[in-house]
Design a protein around this motif. Sequence first.
Motif, short mmCIF file in Angstrom:
data_model
loop_
_atom_site.label_atom_id
_atom_site.label_comp_id
_atom_site.label_asym_id
_atom_site.label_seq_id
_atom_site.Cartn_x
_atom_site.Cartn_y
_atom_site.Cartn_z
N THR A 120 0.83 -1.22 0.00
CA THR A 120 0.00 0.00 0.00
C THR A 120 0.86 1.26 0.00
OG1 THR A 120 -1.56 -1.26 1.33
CG2 THR A 120 -1.98 1.09 1.12
N LEU A 142 -4.14 8.61 -4.39
CA LEU A 142 -4.62 8.69 -3.01
C LEU A 142 -5.78 7.70 -2.80
CD1 LEU A 142 -4.20 10.27 -0.34
CD2 LEU A 142 -6.12 11.70 -1.03
N ILE A 168 -4.62 4.18 -2.34
CA ILE A 168 -4.15 3.90 -0.98
C ILE A 168 -5.34 3.51 -0.11
CG2 ILE A 168 -3.08 4.89 1.09
CD1 ILE A 168 -1.42 6.67 -0.75
N GLY A 169 -6.44 4.24 -0.24
CA GLY A 169 -7.64 3.94 0.54
C GLY A 169 -8.21 2.56 0.22
N TYR A 217 -2.77 2.44 7.64
CA TYR A 217 -3.44 2.86 6.42
C TYR A 217 -4.02 4.27 6.50
CZ TYR A 217 -2.53 -1.99 5.40
OH TYR A 217 -1.88 -3.18 5.20
N PRO A 218 -4.76 4.61 7.60
CA PRO A 218 -5.19 6.01 7.70
C PRO A 218 -4.01 6.99 7.71
CG PRO A 218 -6.14 4.69 9.49
CD PRO A 218 -5.36 3.76 8.64
N LEU A 263 -2.94 7.60 4.28
CA LEU A 263 -3.94 8.45 3.60
C LEU A 263 -3.76 9.91 4.00
CD1 LEU A 263 -7.41 6.66 3.62
CD2 LEU A 263 -6.15 7.52 1.66
N LYS A 300 -2.94 13.02 1.61
CA LYS A 300 -3.85 14.17 1.51
C LYS A 300 -3.11 15.47 1.77
CE LYS A 300 -8.63 14.77 2.38
NZ LYS A 300 -9.39 14.09 1.35
#
Lengths: 591, 111
Positions: free
Chosen positions: A89, A347, A350-351, B84-85, B88, B92
Motif C-alpha cells: 500500500t 490517493l 491507498i484507501g 493505512y489512515p 492516507l 492528503k
Amino acid sequence: MATVSGEPIPVATVLGLLAAAVVTVAIGIYGVRLARTTSDFLVASRSVGPRWNAAAISGEYLSAASFLGVAGLIAKYGADALWYPVGFTAGYLGLLLFVAAPLRRSGAYTVPDFAEFRLGSTRLRKLAMVVVAVICILYMVPQFQGAGLTVGILLGIPTWVGAVAVALIVIANVVGGGMRSITFVQAFQYWLKLTAVAVPALVLAVHFLGEEHDLGAPAPPTVGERTTVEITTDVVVQVSGPIAAGVDGTLDGADVDGIVTLGPGEHELGAGTALVLEAGSPVPVVAGAPATDADWLEPGSGLGGEHPLFQVYSLMIGIFLGTVGLPHVLVRFYTNPDGRTARRTSLAVIGLLGVFYLFPTLLGVFARLWVPQLLITGTSDAAVLLLPGSVLSGPGGQLLAALVAAGAIAAFLSTSSGLLVSVAGVLSTDVLRGRVRDFRVAAVLAGVVPLLLALGMVSVDLSRTVGLVFAVAASTLCPLLVLGIWWRGLTAVGAAAGMVTGGLVAGAAALLTAVGGAPGGWADWTHTGWPGAVVGYPAAVSVPLAFLVMVLVSRVTRGRVPQDVGRTFARMHAPERLGVGRDREGDLRSL
Amino acid sequence: MVLAKRHGARIVRTRVEVQEQTEVGDAMIRGLVRAQLGLALRLALLAAGLLSAVPLLIIAFPGLAEAEVLGIRLPWLVLGVLVYPVLLIVGKLYIGRAERNEQEFVDLADD
C-alpha cells in the motif's frame, strides 16, 4: 507441496472456478468489441473519474500474492509479515509523491516511452523495454504458480495442470485480442476480489468471536480434529515439545511406519510421507518460522532466515520503491485526464488497498488457528482457500469456498492478463513491427516463458517471489523515473548504466532464490547469514547502488544532458492550465 | 477596463515566457520543481520515519509488543490497521500542499 486429502471435490467450488473463468473470457470478448472502435485509454481519460480509475488500478494490482500470499505469510510468520501489505500500500504513497502528476503531464504512456521522451535516446528506450519485459514475465511466474496451487488444492489434481490451464486461458484470451485493459472491467475486478476475501473473513470473524481462543499461548498451534498431511517434497520441521504422530514414510532418513514421538528439535520428513495428527495434537512447524504462538504474535523474528531487522527494512525499500516502477500499473495513469487527477487517483488507491488488506490479515490469523496443518509443509499460500471449508461445514462453507476460489482465479486471470498485454504490447511495437500478428506472436512467447519458469522453479511463498520482482523494479525503473522527473543532470548513459547495474544485482538475487535449491544444496550459502539475507531481500543493496551508478555516470557524461531538458521539465511540472503539456497519444497504437 | 486589459496582456506574456523557456520562465520552473521536490521529500521522510520507527521502538521497548488495546496487541493494531489512515493523511497533506505550490506558480505567471 501438500494436498489435504480425504475431502470429496465440492461441486460448488468447481462451479465457482468455472464461472470466474467463463466470465473473464466473456468480458474479454465483449471488451474487444468495445475496444475495437476506439482506444479505451482515450475514452477513459474523458469519462472516468479518479475513483473508477483507482478501483481499476487496484483491480489490476491485487494479484495472487495479495489474495493468497499475504494471509499465508501472516499465518506462518505472524507480526513481521504484516509489513508485506503495508509495503504494497505504501508504494502508492511513493508513486503519489514522486511520480504520478509529472509522469501524467509528460504524456508518456509507458516507461520506455518516458525514457525516450525525457532523454531522447531510442537505445535507452529499447533497454527500458527489455527491463519492462523481464519484470512482467517474472511477475507472471507467481501468478501461474498460485493458479496451479489453487486448482490443485481445490480439485486434487497435480499442480502443473492448473498452471498450464490458467496460462492457456490467459494466452488465448490475449492472443484473441481479449482482456484489453478496460477500465470498468478492472474496476469490477477490485470489487469482486474485495467481496471474495471480505465475506469469508467477516463470517469467520463472527465464528471466531463466538469461541474462546488463546492466540498468544507459548505452545504450538493444535489441530482441531484428526488430520492427515501428505508430504510431497522433502521438508524440515521444528518441534518445540514432544509430539506423538502417526508417520508412514521417511523420518530423519529412516523408514518409519507407525506411531512415533517427535522430540524437540528439527526433523526431516521425506517426500511421500504421510503424517497423521490426532485431534488436539500440537503441530510441527516448518523450520525457520516461529514454532509457538507466543513467538508468532510478537514482531522481531523476521520472515525466516537470519537478520530479521534487515529483512524488514530491505523488504520495505523494495516494495515501497518497486510499486513506482510497475509497468502494468503505470500504464493506467495515462487514463487520468491530468496531473491533478493522477494524484487523486493515487490517493484513492491507498484507501482501497488499505480496506482490502484488512481481510487477508484477519484470514491469516484464522488460518493459524484453524488450518495449522499447512504450517507443517510451509505451503501456507493455501490458507485462504482451505479456511472456509474446514471451519464451516455444510452448504454455507461450500458457498464461501466457491466464492474464495472464484476470487482467486479472478486475481490470477486479471493480473496476468494485464501483465501479458503490457509485455506483448512493448515487445510487438519496439522489437517486432507492431502488426497484429506480431502482437500475437509476442503474447504467445511472453506467456509461455513464465509458464515454463513456473513449472520448473522451486515454489517459494507467492508474496516472497513477488517481493523479489518488486526489488527488480525498484532497482531499475524506479531510479529512471525518479531521477528523470526531478534531476536535470540525468543522461541516457547514466540511466542505462544504473538500470543495468541495479537489474543485474536484484535479478541475480531473484535467480538465486529461484534456482538455489533447498538449504544444504549446492547454493547453501544463499540461505544463511548475511549472504542469505541479501539474496532473499536485495533491495537495500541494489536500490542505492542503482541510484548511485545512475548519478555518478551521469556526472561523468554531463556533456550529454539533453539540450531541451528545460522544456521537458516545464512540461512535466507546470500545471496543465499553462498549456505547455502535450499528450503523446499519437504514438498510441491500437492493437 | 484599461487596467484589466493590461493585466490580460501580461498573462499572455508571462505564460509565453514559461512556454518558450526564456530565462524568467526557466527560473520559475526551477523554483516550482524545487518547491515540489522539497515537499515530496519532507513527506516521504515523515512517512518513512514513522514506519521505520516501528521495529526500532519494539526493540527498544519490548513492553510495547505486549501491550494490548481493545484486546489486540499493539504491533498488530499499528501495522494491520492504523498504518493505512496514516498513509492516507500523509497523501492528503501532500496533495493540498502540492496544489497550493502550483496555484502560487500560476498566480505568479499571471501576475
